[in-house]
Design a protein around this motif. Structure first.
Motif, PDB file in Angstrom:
ATOM      1  N   VAL A  34     -20.312 -34.146  -0.643  1.00  0.00           N
ATOM      2  CA  VAL A  34     -20.049 -35.249  -1.583  1.00  0.00           C
ATOM      3  C   VAL A  34     -18.687 -35.050  -2.260  1.00  0.00           C
ATOM      4  CG1 VAL A  34     -20.760 -36.172  -3.844  1.00  0.00           C
ATOM      5  CG2 VAL A  34     -22.428 -35.942  -2.008  1.00  0.00           C
ATOM      6  N   HIS A  35     -18.399 -33.814  -2.658  1.00  0.00           N
ATOM      7  CA  HIS A  35     -17.115 -33.541  -3.306  1.00  0.00           C
ATOM      8  C   HIS A  35     -15.956 -33.707  -2.336  1.00  0.00           C
ATOM      9  CE1 HIS A  35     -13.924 -31.168  -5.346  1.00  0.00           C
ATOM     10  NE2 HIS A  35     -14.439 -31.769  -6.406  1.00  0.00           N
ATOM     11  N   TYR A  36     -16.188 -33.338  -1.084  1.00  0.00           N
ATOM     12  CA  TYR A  36     -15.174 -33.586  -0.045  1.00  0.00           C
ATOM     13  C   TYR A  36     -14.962 -35.097   0.110  1.00  0.00           C
ATOM     14  CZ  TYR A  36     -14.410 -35.353   4.642  1.00  0.00           C
ATOM     15  OH  TYR A  36     -14.000 -36.135   5.686  1.00  0.00           O
ATOM     16  N   ALA A  76     -12.339 -39.071  -7.767  1.00  0.00           N
ATOM     17  CA  ALA A  76     -12.881 -38.151  -8.782  1.00  0.00           C
ATOM     18  C   ALA A  76     -11.835 -37.286  -9.461  1.00  0.00           C
ATOM     19  CB  ALA A  76     -13.939 -37.249  -8.151  1.00  0.00           C
ATOM     20  N   HIS A  77     -10.586 -37.393  -9.053  1.00  0.00           N
ATOM     21  CA  HIS A  77      -9.541 -36.529  -9.615  1.00  0.00           C
ATOM     22  C   HIS A  77      -8.301 -37.353  -9.942  1.00  0.00           C
ATOM     23  CE1 HIS A  77     -12.021 -34.027  -6.887  1.00  0.00           C
ATOM     24  NE2 HIS A  77     -11.966 -33.161  -7.883  1.00  0.00           N
ATOM     25  N   GLU A  78      -7.419 -36.727 -10.746  1.00  0.00           N
ATOM     26  CA  GLU A  78      -6.094 -37.293 -11.027  1.00  0.00           C
ATOM     27  C   GLU A  78      -6.157 -38.655 -11.717  1.00  0.00           C
ATOM     28  OE1 GLU A  78      -3.455 -37.079  -7.647  1.00  0.00           O
ATOM     29  OE2 GLU A  78      -4.491 -35.336  -6.854  1.00  0.00           O
ATOM     30  N   TRP A 117     -16.994 -38.056 -13.764  1.00  0.00           N
ATOM     31  CA  TRP A 117     -17.485 -37.838 -12.391  1.00  0.00           C
ATOM     32  C   TRP A 117     -18.045 -36.431 -12.244  1.00  0.00           C
ATOM     33  CZ3 TRP A 117     -17.388 -34.824  -8.105  1.00  0.00           C
ATOM     34  CH2 TRP A 117     -17.936 -35.371  -6.941  1.00  0.00           C
ATOM     35  N   HIS A 118     -17.280 -35.432 -12.670  1.00  0.00           N
ATOM     36  CA  HIS A 118     -17.766 -34.057 -12.516  1.00  0.00           C
ATOM     37  C   HIS A 118     -18.963 -33.775 -13.430  1.00  0.00           C
ATOM     38  CE1 HIS A 118     -13.975 -33.673 -10.325  1.00  0.00           C
ATOM     39  NE2 HIS A 118     -14.534 -32.642  -9.722  1.00  0.00           N
ATOM     40  N   ARG A 119     -19.043 -34.481 -14.525  1.00  0.00           N
ATOM     41  CA  ARG A 119     -20.192 -34.346 -15.424  1.00  0.00           C
ATOM     42  C   ARG A 119     -21.466 -34.795 -14.699  1.00  0.00           C
ATOM     43  NH1 ARG A 119     -20.389 -35.947 -21.739  1.00  0.00           N
ATOM     44  NH2 ARG A 119     -19.761 -33.764 -21.846  1.00  0.00           N
ATOM     45  N   ILE A 139     -18.278 -20.443  -7.618  1.00  0.00           N
ATOM     46  CA  ILE A 139     -17.517 -20.379  -8.882  1.00  0.00           C
ATOM     47  C   ILE A 139     -17.203 -21.788  -9.373  1.00  0.00           C
ATOM     48  CG2 ILE A 139     -15.246 -19.760  -9.825  1.00  0.00           C
ATOM     49  CD1 ILE A 139     -15.401 -17.128  -8.493  1.00  0.00           C
ATOM     50  N   PHE A 140     -17.123 -22.731  -8.440  1.00  0.00           N
ATOM     51  CA  PHE A 140     -16.865 -24.131  -8.780  1.00  0.00           C
ATOM     52  C   PHE A 140     -17.812 -24.602  -9.894  1.00  0.00           C
ATOM     53  CE2 PHE A 140     -17.617 -28.624  -8.476  1.00  0.00           C
ATOM     54  CZ  PHE A 140     -16.408 -29.196  -8.130  1.00  0.00           C
ATOM     55  N   LEU A 141     -19.099 -24.290  -9.737  1.00  0.00           N
ATOM     56  CA  LEU A 141     -20.102 -24.751 -10.707  1.00  0.00           C
ATOM     57  C   LEU A 141     -19.849 -24.175 -12.096  1.00  0.00           C
ATOM     58  CD1 LEU A 141     -23.426 -24.493  -8.692  1.00  0.00           C
ATOM     59  CD2 LEU A 141     -22.707 -26.478 -10.001  1.00  0.00           C
ATOM     60  N   HIS A 183     -17.116 -22.897 -13.245  1.00  0.00           N
ATOM     61  CA  HIS A 183     -15.822 -23.377 -13.741  1.00  0.00           C
ATOM     62  C   HIS A 183     -15.953 -24.784 -14.310  1.00  0.00           C
ATOM     63  CE1 HIS A 183     -11.747 -24.577 -14.082  1.00  0.00           C
ATOM     64  NE2 HIS A 183     -11.629 -25.151 -12.907  1.00  0.00           N
ATOM     65  N   HIS A 184     -16.564 -25.671 -13.542  1.00  0.00           N
ATOM     66  CA  HIS A 184     -16.652 -27.056 -14.000  1.00  0.00           C
ATOM     67  C   HIS A 184     -17.596 -27.223 -15.184  1.00  0.00           C
ATOM     68  CE1 HIS A 184     -13.910 -29.730 -11.989  1.00  0.00           C
ATOM     69  NE2 HIS A 184     -13.895 -28.840 -11.018  1.00  0.00           N
ATOM     70  N   ALA A 185     -18.589 -26.353 -15.295  1.00  0.00           N
ATOM     71  CA  ALA A 185     -19.445 -26.409 -16.489  1.00  0.00           C
ATOM     72  C   ALA A 185     -18.591 -26.130 -17.723  1.00  0.00           C
ATOM     73  CB  ALA A 185     -20.583 -25.407 -16.378  1.00  0.00           C
ATOM     74  N   LEU A 236      -0.213 -26.873  -5.036  1.00  0.00           N
ATOM     75  CA  LEU A 236      -0.765 -27.403  -6.269  1.00  0.00           C
ATOM     76  C   LEU A 236      -2.162 -27.911  -5.954  1.00  0.00           C
ATOM     77  CD1 LEU A 236       2.304 -29.451  -7.414  1.00  0.00           C
ATOM     78  CD2 LEU A 236       1.577 -27.242  -8.265  1.00  0.00           C
ATOM     79  N   TYR A 237      -3.035 -27.870  -6.960  1.00  0.00           N
ATOM     80  CA  TYR A 237      -4.387 -28.352  -6.730  1.00  0.00           C
ATOM     81  C   TYR A 237      -4.386 -29.866  -6.887  1.00  0.00           C
ATOM     82  CZ  TYR A 237      -9.430 -28.662  -6.957  1.00  0.00           C
ATOM     83  OH  TYR A 237     -10.752 -28.966  -6.727  1.00  0.00           O
ATOM     84  N   GLN A 238      -4.060 -30.538  -5.843  1.00  0.00           N
ATOM     85  CA  GLN A 238      -4.128 -31.998  -5.847  1.00  0.00           C
ATOM     86  C   GLN A 238      -4.420 -32.443  -4.442  1.00  0.00           C
ATOM     87  OE1 GLN A 238      -0.113 -32.539  -7.407  1.00  0.00           O
ATOM     88  NE2 GLN A 238       0.400 -33.578  -5.535  1.00  0.00           N
TER      89      GLN A 238
HETATM   90 CU   LIG Z   1     -13.478 -31.810  -8.238  1.00  0.00          CU
END
Ligand SMILES: [Cu+2]
Length: 464
Positions: free
Chosen positions: A113-115, A135-137, A144-146, A319-321, A323-325, A459-461
């Motif tokens: 889903v995130h992909y 979901a970004h930028e 969305w991440h919430r 770690i994604f989880l 981190h995003h929390a 860069l993370y984009q």
């Molecule tokens: Cu994301």
């Protein structure tokens, strides 16, 4: 299953809690297997058929319901200049007539889903549109991440039968390295290969999916969930010119002081936008967009220097989880401090999918960005480090105690003096007996992302 690692307690981690119960409605069903046929997809009718009471979806029996969807007419920003383009049924799925289903784990479903939400658009032929991300930028990043985390948390609850499970967070303020990267928690470093996880880690056997965006683009296909190798992580050996350090407490304080949730073009070039600064496209000391640096949320992704560092496959790393929390908890702090009206969330002209009334891609049932622009308390959860003392607790327990204390204060003062003297003696003794040392791990200094020529950005984009 993977429940043990998720219930970690650690000095820099904490838990989300849900004292108020779950306030969002979650569908308990997935796409029914019986409906995964060409015929069912093409007829677009309720499936499986419900003959019991004659109502669509068995609505009269409380089995499900059909609802009209109100689509907002608010215009989107110029970042995606096409209208009526829908690439979901191109090539691979033969215009919708060849549906693709795959047996995957719940974890991989969330990775996919995130992909899917951040992938490039296939315009047909060999044309690719990269400047798109649902979901970004853009302002929808935080809502969305919430929602994503809430749904994921819910699935883990069902999977483990642990009604009280909450996603832990990693408080990375002022961290100098990945202090949750140990075998006890999210996995230590492999002794021979600094890009891999230690064999003693539960996660070293995990396979990642959806990590090869350029490959899918060149074949004009979607990620199909095929395993693509182990998790890659080499924390701290990232390209230092793009991300020199992890976020500081001062960075977060500055972010929280920004009064505008969103600003300007509402994308990664926005200045003085709380969202853009927290996401990490703007300097966390000035709020000015900086295309050459990845800070705040982005800095963590880049710092992990591996699977986490490419948007589309980043959710493979657990770690994604955590981190995003923590990112969500900063969003929550901002909401509590500024108490914005819903009107503060942009109604129109945000990048496609990010307007207030846009339905968040690709969730079913449908939720709008604006639905999550409210305090987590109203959504039924809270963060342990943000919890305010309960006023009734003060009234019932602290106040009577203080009243008593005022009557016996001379006696208390005497006891305190004796106690302090005893503590000083003990502290002197223990400092002689113990020595706390932090062993520095030997780390290979090669930044992983520099070696890979298929990574076209450090860069993370989701695009250049
Ligand atoms: Cu994301």
């Amino acid at each position: 299953m993977a429940a043990d690692w998720l219930s970690v307690e650690h000095q820099n981690t904490g838990k989300r809690s849900r004292p108020l119960g779950v306030a969002i409605q979650i569908s308990s069903g997935h796409f029914p297997r019986a409906c995964a046929s060409t015929k069912n997809l093409m007829t677009k009718e309720c499936c499986p058929p419900w003959t019991g009471d004659g109502s669509p979806c068995g609505q009269l029996s409380g089995r499900g319901s059909c609802q009209n969807i109100l689509l907002s007419n608010a215009p989107s920003g110029p970042q995606f200049p096409f209208r009526g383009v829908d690439d979901r049924t191109y090539g691979q799925m033969n215009n919708g007539s060849t549906p693709m289903f795959n047996d995957i784990t719940i974890y991989d479903l969330f990775v996919w889903v995130h992909y899917y939400v951040s992938r490039d658009t296939l315009l047909g032929g060999s044309e690719i549109w990269r400047d798109i991300d649902f979901a970004h930028e853009a302002p929808g990043f935080l809502p969305w991440h919430r929602l994503f985390l809430l749904l994921w948390e819910q699935e883990i609850r069902e999977l483990t039968g642990d009604e009280n499970f909450t996603v832990p967070y990693w408080d990375w303020r002022d961290a100098e390295n990945c202090d949750i990267c140990t075998d006890e928690y999210l996995g230590g470093r492999h002794p021979e290969n600094p890009n891999l996880l230690s064999p003693a880690s539960f996660f070293s056997s995990w396979q990642i999916i959806c990590s090869r965006s350029e490959e899918y683009n060149s074949h004009q296909v979607l990620c199909d969930g095929t395993p693509e190798g182990p998790l890659i992580r080499n924390p701290g050996n990232q390209d230092k010119t793009k991300t020199s350090r992890l976020p500081s407490s001062a960075d977060i304080e500055y972010c929280l002081s920004l009064t505008q949730y969103e600003a300007g073009s509402m994308d990664r070039t926005a200045n003085f936008s709380f969202r853009n600064t927290l996401e990490g496209f703007a300097n966390p000391l000035t709020g000015i967009a900086d295309a050459f640096q990845s800070s705040m949320h982005n800095a963590l992704h880049i710092f992990m220097n591996g699977t986490m560092s490419q948007v589309q496959g980043s959710a493979n790393d657990p770690i994604f989880l955590l981190h995003h929390a923590f990112v969500d908890s900063i969003f929550e702090q901002w909401l509590r401090r500024h108490r914005p009206l819903l009107a503060v969330y942009p109604e129109a002209n945000a990048p496609i999918g990010h307007n207030r009334d846009s339905y968040m891609v690709p969730f079913i049932p449908l939720y709008r960005n604006g639905d999550f622009f409210i305090s987590s308390k109203d959504l039924g959860y809270d963060y342990s480090y943000l919890q305010e003392p309960d006023p009734s607790f003060y009234r019932n327990y602290i106040e009577p105690y203080l009243e008593q204390a005022t009557k016996i204060w001379p006696w208390l003062l005497g006891a305190a003096v004796v106690g302090a003297a005893a503590a000083a003696v003990l502290a002197g003794l223990s400092s002689r007996l113990c020595c706390h040392k932090r062993r520095q791990l030997q780390e290979e200094q090669q930044p992983l992302l520099m070696e890979k020529d298929d990574y076209h950005s450090m860069l993370y984009q989701s695009h250049l």
